[in-house]
Design a protein around this motif. Structure first.
Motif, PDB file in Angstrom:
ATOM      1  N   ALA A 129       0.841  -1.198   0.000  1.00 38.55           N
ATOM      2  CA  ALA A 129       0.000   0.000   0.000  1.00 38.55           C
ATOM      3  C   ALA A 129       0.877   1.249   0.000  1.00 38.55           C
ATOM      4  O   ALA A 129       1.841   1.341   0.768  1.00 38.55           O
ATOM      5  N   HIS A 130       0.532   2.216  -0.887  1.00 32.72           N
ATOM      6  CA  HIS A 130       1.258   3.489  -0.837  1.00 32.72           C
ATOM      7  C   HIS A 130       1.064   4.143   0.526  1.00 32.72           C
ATOM      8  O   HIS A 130       1.988   4.717   1.093  1.00 32.72           O
ATOM      9  N   ARG A 131      -0.189   4.089   1.013  1.00 32.81           N
ATOM     10  CA  ARG A 131      -0.481   4.624   2.347  1.00 32.81           C
ATOM     11  C   ARG A 131      -0.929   3.451   3.206  1.00 32.81           C
ATOM     12  O   ARG A 131      -1.813   2.694   2.805  1.00 32.81           O
ATOM     13  N   GLU A 132      -0.331   3.329   4.379  1.00 31.60           N
ATOM     14  CA  GLU A 132      -0.617   2.133   5.177  1.00 31.60           C
ATOM     15  C   GLU A 132      -2.104   2.061   5.545  1.00 31.60           C
ATOM     16  O   GLU A 132      -2.632   0.976   5.800  1.00 31.60           O
ATOM     17  N   ALA A 133      -2.804   3.221   5.529  1.00 30.70           N
ATOM     18  CA  ALA A 133      -4.242   3.219   5.828  1.00 30.70           C
ATOM     19  C   ALA A 133      -5.034   2.417   4.793  1.00 30.70           C
ATOM     20  O   ALA A 133      -6.150   1.979   5.064  1.00 30.70           O
TER      21      ALA A 133
ATOM     22  N   PRO B 263       1.001  -6.777   8.053  1.00 29.18           N
ATOM     23  CA  PRO B 263       0.317  -5.532   8.438  1.00 29.18           C
ATOM     24  C   PRO B 263       1.283  -4.429   8.888  1.00 29.18           C
ATOM     25  O   PRO B 263       0.977  -3.250   8.679  1.00 29.18           O
ATOM     26  N   LEU B 264       2.426  -4.794   9.462  1.00 22.75           N
ATOM     27  CA  LEU B 264       3.333  -3.754   9.969  1.00 22.75           C
ATOM     28  C   LEU B 264       3.911  -2.893   8.860  1.00 22.75           C
ATOM     29  O   LEU B 264       4.299  -1.742   9.089  1.00 22.75           O
ATOM     30  N   VAL B 265       4.009  -3.439   7.658  1.00 28.83           N
ATOM     31  CA  VAL B 265       4.495  -2.624   6.534  1.00 28.83           C
ATOM     32  C   VAL B 265       3.386  -2.391   5.503  1.00 28.83           C
ATOM     33  O   VAL B 265       3.638  -1.844   4.429  1.00 28.83           O
ATOM     34  N   GLY B 266       2.177  -2.816   5.813  1.00 30.72           N
ATOM     35  CA  GLY B 266       1.050  -2.570   4.922  1.00 30.72           C
ATOM     36  C   GLY B 266       1.179  -3.293   3.595  1.00 30.72           C
ATOM     37  O   GLY B 266       0.917  -2.719   2.539  1.00 30.72           O
TER      38      GLY B 266
END
Lengths: 109, 447
Positions: A24-28, A60-63
Motif C-alpha cells: 500500500a502506498h499509504r498504510e491506511a 500488516p506492519l508494513v502494509g
C-alpha cells in the motif's frame, strides 16, 4: 479504481515460483488490499500463464501482502522459453486489477 | 557506558553485470568498513563451472579484474574490507588474481582469502539426492554440470578474523556476504537466532544494491525517482543490536524511502516468517520501517529461529538447446501479417520435421508476455514475432531461427529486422543436503 492507484508491487523468482509483493502506498489502505486482493483473484488472473497454487502472506506492519505463485515460470527461469523468463512483468499485470470504485483512497476504512 | 558500535557496509554490486561507478563512489567517499559485491545468480555458477572445465584457470566472475582495479586502492586507503562471491566456480583462482592485481597496484601486504568447499558435485554425483522439480541427481546422469551448496556466514567471519582484506567465496547465501562481517565485528553467537535473523535482514535488503535505492522502482507519474542515470548504491549503518539505517551517498541519484525499502524487504521472499538461510531461519513479520531523514530509512524488528541443519544446493545440468528467431512488421495490418508469419513458421517446422520438445509463438507488442487473456488494448503500430523452441540438438535449434529468417523472401510482406540465436540450456534445480556434508575451507594469499 485500479490496484495501481493505491499500491505498488515487485516480482521476484525462485525456480518455477514467482513471488509478488503488493504494498500500500499509504498504510491506511492496507485493509483494502486484504479485502480485495485475495489469493483466489490472483490465481484466476494468472491461470492463463499456467500458474498453480497461490499463497498469500500478510504483513500488516508494513502494509503489504506477499503472493507466492507456483508453476508461473514455464518450468523455471533457467529453462523457460518465455520472453520474460523471470516473470518480472507479472507485478505490472497484477497492478491492473480492478478494485471497487466505492473505495476511494482518501476514505478511511 | 561505551558508545554503541556501528558498522558501515556498502553494496557494490547486485548482480554479475552490475555498474561499477557506484562501487567506486562508495569506496572513495563511503567511509565504509565493508564493501560487498553480490554477483552470483543461480545459473551463473553452472556456466562458470563449464568455463572452468574448458580452462582450469577460468570459472570466476568476468568483471573481477575491472572491479578490483577500480576499488582496491581506495578501499586500502579507507581501511575498507571487501567481501564477494565473485569466485563463482573457482574462488582459488579468483583470489590469486586479486593478489596479483594488488601487487600490480603496489598494495603490498594485502591479504586475500578464498572460501572453498561449496562445490559438492563429486559428492552428489550418482546419489539419490532429491531435486525440487522431481527426480534425483543420479537421474541427471552425465547431464550433471555442477552442484554448489549455499554456505553461510561462518567461513567469511573466519576469513576476516584471520586478517583478510578481501574475502572471495563461491556459492554462499547472498545475505551471508553481509552477515559474515557482522558476526565477525559483533561476535554474535551461532545460536543467537534473533541477532542472526537481523543480520540476514541487513543482507537481504542490501544484496541487490540499486534495487533499494530507487532502481527497479520508477513508474513515471506514480513513483518518480530523480537522477536514475547516476543511481547510487546503498550503505547500511548497522548497530550492534542489529538495528539498521539504510542510506546512500549525498550527490548520487535515486532515493531511499520506506517504499523502496519495503519492495526490497519482500523481494524473492516466500513465507516472510520462515526465510531459510544456512545460519538461521529469519522472520521478517515483525519488521517495521520508518523515514528518519532525507534518504535515510530505519529498519528494525527482524528476528530468527534455529537453523534447519540442511543446506540448499544449486544443481546445474544440461537441458538441451533453445533456438529462437524474431522479425518485425509495421504499419497497417502489422498484427495480421505477424500472425500469418507465425502460422507459416509453425507449419514449415512441422513439414521439415524439426524435432522439438516445446515451442512458443509470440507476438511481441501484443500478447507475448502474459498471453491473450491478460493482454488488452488496440492494434499497435508495430509488432515483432518471436518463435522459440526447445530441442535436443543445436542443429534442430538452428532450424527455428532459419525458418524465421526465411520469411524475408518466403513470408508476408514487409518483414524486417530478423534476428536468430541458438543457446545451450543450463538448467538449475535445487536439493537439500545435511550441513555436515559441506566443509568450508579457507586459503590465504598475500600480495
Amino acid at each position: 479504481m485500479k490496484l495501481r492507484d493505491i499500491a505498488h508491487s515487485r516480482t521476484g523468482d525462485k525456480g518455477n515460483v514467482s513471488t509478488i509483493s503488493v504494498i500500500a502506498h499509504r498504510e491506511a489502505d492496507y485493509p483494502l488490499l486484504v479485502r480485495h486482493v485475495t489469493a483466489e483473484r490472483v490465481a484466476a488472473l494468472f491461470a492463463g500463464i499456467g500458474a498453480g497454487s497461490v499463497t498469500r502472506y500478510e504483513l500488516p506492519l508494513v502494509g503489504a501482502l506477499n503472493f507466492v505463485v507456483t508453476g508461473s515460470l514455464g518450468g523455471g527461469v533457467t529453462r523457460s522459453l518465455a520472453l520474460d523468463a523471470h516473470g518480472k512483468g507479472l507485478s505490472s499485470a497484477l497492478l491492473d486489477l480492478d478494485l471497487p470504485p466505492s473505495s476511494p483512497p482518501d476514505r478511511p476504512v | 557506558m561505551a558508545p554503541m558500535r556501528q558498522i558501515r557496509i556498502g553494496a557494490g554490486a547486485g548482480f554479475a553485470g552490475d555498474r561499477i561507478e557506484p562501487a567506486v563512489e562508495l569506496a572513495e567517499r563511503g567511509r565504509l568498513d565493508y564493501l560487498v559485491f553480490e554477483c552470483l545468480a543461480e545459473r551463473t555458477i553452472a556456466l562458470a563451472q563449464m568455463a572452468r572445465l574448458a580452462d582450469p584457470a577460468a570459472g570466476y566472475d568476468g568483471l573481477l579484474e575491472r572491479r578490483m582495479r577500480a576499488v582496491l586502492p581506495a578501499c586500502r586507503r579507507a581501511g575498507t574490507r571487501i567481501v564477494s562471491n565473485m569466485g563463482a566456480a573457482n574462488p582459488l583462482a579468483a583470489a590469486q588474481k586479486v593478489r596479483d592485481i594488488a601487487r600490480d597496484l603496489g598494495l603490498a601486504g594485502l591479504k586475500v582469502a578464498a572460501v572453498t568447499g561449496d562445490d559438492i558435485v563429486d559428492r552428489l554425483r550418482g546419489t539419490d539426492a532429491a531435486l525440487d522439480e522431481g527426480g534425483t541427481v543420479a537421474g541427471l546422469g552425465n547431464r550433471l554440470i555442477s552442484a554448489n551448496a549455499y554456505v553461510g556466514a561462518g567461513p567469511i567471519a573466519e576469513a576476516l578474523a584471520a586478517g583478510a582484506d578481501v574475502v572471495i567465496t563461491g556459492r554462499a547465501a547472498d545475505p551471508s556476504l553481509f552477515l559474515g562481517p557482522l558476526v565477525h565485528e559483533f561476535g554474535w553467537r551461532a545460536d543467537d537466532w534473533d541477532s542472526l535473523g537481523k543480520g540476514v535482514l541487513v543482507g537481504h535488503l542490501l544484496e541487490c544494491a540499486g534495487q533499494i535505492t530507487g532502481g527497479y522502482f520508477a513508474d513515471p507519474g506514480v513513483k518518480d525517482v530523480a537522477g536514475l542515470a547516476r543511481l547510487g548504491f546503498p550503505i547500511g549503518e548497522v548497530a550492534e543490536t542489529g538495528d539498521l539505517v539504510v542510506t546512500k551517498l549525498d550527490g548520487t541519484g535515486g532515493a531511499v524511502t520506506p517504499a523502496t525499502v519495503k519492495e526490497q524487504l519482500l523481494y524473492e521472499i516466500e513465507n516472510p516468517a520462515r526465510y531459510f538461510q544456512p545460519d538461521v531461519v529469519a522472520d521478517f513479520t515483525g519488521v517495521s520501517v520508518s523515514a528518519v531523514g532525507p534518504d535515510r530509512v530505519a529498519v528494525s524488528g527482524g528476528t530468527g529461529a534455529p537453523r534447519t541443519g540442511l543446506l540448499k544446493v544449486s544443481v546445474g545440468y544440461g537441458d538441451g538447446f533453445i533456438g529462437e528467431g524474431q522479425m518485425s512488421y509495421a504499419g497497417p495490418g502489422a498484427v495480421e501479417r505477424g500472425r500469418l508469419a507465425l502460422a507459416i513458421v509453425r507449419e514449415r517446422l512441422a513439414l521439415t520435421a524439426v524435432p522439438m520438445e516445446e515451442t512458443r509463438f509470440d507476438l511481441i507488442g501484443v500478447d507475448a508476455l502474459h498471453g491473450a487473456e491478460i493482454a488488452q488494448g488496440g492494434a499497435p503500430y508495430e509488432v515483432r514475432i518471436r518463435v522459440a523452441g526447445r530441442t535436443g540438438t543445436a542443429e534442430a535449434a538452428a532450424a527455428i531461427g532459419a525458418e524465421v529468417e526465411a520469411l524475408y523472401t518466403n513470408g508476408p510482406a514487409g518483414g524486417g529486422g530478423s534476428w536468430k540465436a541458438v543457446r545451450q540450456v543450463v538448467a538449475i534445480a535445487s536439493a537439500l543436503v545435511p550441513e555436515h556434508l559441506v566443509v568450508p575451507q579457507l586459503t590465504l594469499f598475500e600480495a
